[in-house]
Design an enzyme around this catalytic site. Structure first.
Site, PDB file in Angstrom:
ATOM      1  N   SER A 121       0.865  -1.172   0.000  1.00 33.95           N
ATOM      2  CA  SER A 121       0.000   0.000   0.000  1.00 33.95           C
ATOM      3  C   SER A 121       0.905   1.226   0.000  1.00 33.95           C
ATOM      4  CB  SER A 121      -0.865   0.004   1.263  1.00 33.95           C
ATOM      5  OG  SER A 121      -1.482   1.250   1.485  1.00 33.95           O
ATOM      6  N   TYR A 167      -2.052  -1.174  10.385  1.00 31.07           N
ATOM      7  CA  TYR A 167      -2.059  -1.314   8.924  1.00 31.07           C
ATOM      8  C   TYR A 167      -0.697  -0.935   8.355  1.00 31.07           C
ATOM      9  CZ  TYR A 167      -3.883  -1.052   4.149  1.00 31.07           C
ATOM     10  OH  TYR A 167      -4.102  -1.257   2.812  1.00 31.07           O
TER      11      TYR A 167
END
Length: 154
Positions: A20, A33
Site C-alpha cells: 500500500s 495497517y
C-alpha cells in the site's frame, strides 16, 4: 511459500505482493495497517534479493497502490479513534473523493511492472506523491501529517 517451489521448478515466474502507499509512509491512526504494509514491503524486498542470488528465473515485485476506485473503504473496519483523527467524517465517502485510479488502469500498471521486472510498482499519481514524501526527512513528513490531522480534528 506455496507457489514458489512450483515457479522455481518451472524455471520462471513472478511473485506479486500487494502492499500500500501506507507501506511507504506511516499515517496517524493506521499503525497496525502501516506495520503490515511495511512488512509486505520488507518481505518482498528480501525475497527479490534471494531470488536474484538463486538465479533460477523467478522474480518479485511489491505493489504500492494509492486510492483505487473499489468498495474497499465501505467494507473496512475502522476504529472510532481513526474516525476521530480524520475529523469525524465518513471515511468511505472521503476515500471515494480521493481515489483516482480505476481497477482496470491499476491492473495494467501492475502487469507492465511485472513485464519490466520492476522491484516496486507505484499505482496511481497519489502513490507517486507518497513515494516522494518517503524520500523526505521523516521529521518533516511526520510534522506535516500531525499538523494536518490536528486541523481535520478541529
Amino acid at each position: 511459500q506455496a507457489f514458489l517451489p512450483h515457479l522455481r521448478a518451472a524455471g520462471e515466474g513472478h511473485v506479486v505482493n500487494l502492499s500500500s502507499v501506507f507501506g511507504l509512509v506511516s499515517i496517524p491512526a493506521q499503525s497496525a495497517y502501516n506495520a503490515a504494509k511495511f512488512g509486505v514491503r520488507g518481505f518482498t524486498d528480501a525475497l527479490r534479493m534471494e531470488l536474484e542470488i538463486a538465479g533460477d528465473g523467478v522474480s518479485s515485485t511489491t505493489v504500492h497502490p494509492g486510492g483505487i476506485k473499489t468498495n474497499i473503504a465501505r467494507s473496512a473496519r475502522i476504529s472510532p479513534s481513526a474516525v476521530q483523527l480524520a475529523g469525524g467524517g465518513d471515511p468511505a465517502r472521503e476515500f471515494d473523493r480521493i481515489a483516482m485510479t480505476s481497477p482496470k488502469r491499476a491492473a495494467r500498471q501492475i502487469l507492465r511492472a511485472v513485464e519490466r521486472d520492476r522491484r516496486r510498482a507505484l499505482i496511481g499519481p497519489d502513490a507517486k506523491l507518497f513515494d516522494l514524501m518517503s524520500r523526505l526527512p521523516s521529521g518533516v513528513v511526520q510534522r506535516i501529517l500531525v499538523e494536518g490531522a490536528k486541523r481535520r480534528a478541529r
